[in-house]
Design an enzyme around this catalytic site. Sequence first.
Site, PDB file in Angstrom:
ATOM      1  N   GLU A   1       0.952  -1.302   0.069  1.00 40.39           N
ATOM      2  CA  GLU A   1      -0.086   0.109   0.062  1.00 40.39           C
ATOM      3  C   GLU A   1       0.746   1.348   0.005  1.00 40.39           C
ATOM      4  OE1 GLU A   1      -3.881  -2.002   2.163  1.00 40.39           O
ATOM      5  OE2 GLU A   1      -2.225  -1.150   3.385  1.00 40.39           O
TER       6      GLU A   1
ATOM      7  N   ASP B   1     -13.271  -6.721  -1.141  1.00 39.93           N
ATOM      8  CA  ASP B   1     -14.235  -7.680  -1.364  1.00 39.93           C
ATOM      9  C   ASP B   1     -15.792  -7.289  -1.114  1.00 39.93           C
ATOM     10  OD1 ASP B   1     -14.934  -8.868   1.677  1.00 39.93           O
ATOM     11  OD2 ASP B   1     -12.828  -7.742   1.622  1.00 39.93           O
TER      12      ASP B   1
END
Length: 231
Positions: free
Chosen positions: A12, A196
């Site tokens: 990230e 998700d």
Amino acid sequence: MKLAIMGAMPEEVEPLLEFFGDYETIEYANNKYYKLNYKNSEIVIAYSKIGKVNSTITATTMIEKFGCEKLLFSGVAGAVSPELKVGDLVVATKLAQHDLDISAFGHPYGYVPEGAVYEEADTKLIEIAREVANEKNIDLKDGIIVTGDQFVCDVERKEWIAKTFDAVALEMEGASVAVTCNALNVPFFILRAISDAADMDASFSFDEFLETSAKISADFVIKMIDKIIDA
């Protein structure tokens, strides 16, 4: 000005380090902090490692040791709102800890005495994010994001979290960063890419998504940094 950029995982922050290029690596408290100068401002970048304790340590270090005056966090989250789909970018308006439970004493879930259930993100930074989204033609979502020291994959638990906290997404670091920043009077901003959701298919690869979303989020955060510094 001194600014902090955080992620939870190496993936990230790697696109950020690649963009800025020239930085100093400082090891402290079992972690690495990358310090650099950009447009006459100092920026400190770090990934906290996963979880509330690690993210608290990292946020505190960035503020107390490096003197950062604003903190931006970028990472991934799971959707609990059916309106979100994989790839959506979501800004936290408020954050809460879904696994903080002293309800046996009559308190609401997420509440700790002398504290609050929700921590509010900085409205000025959120407004800057909306400006960036408009310029980049991104449909930026927002809402309550909740945090806990567990990867939640149980449908009933997700539904309970969504209903109890009116949440749109969940992750493992945001609320602890929020508590830290608000306690130390540092404005903060939490950006999450949905990794998700109910609409995901069997061919989905988290590793591929993480790499792609990290680049998109990094570009978004860099544009925000430009606006913060140039203001």
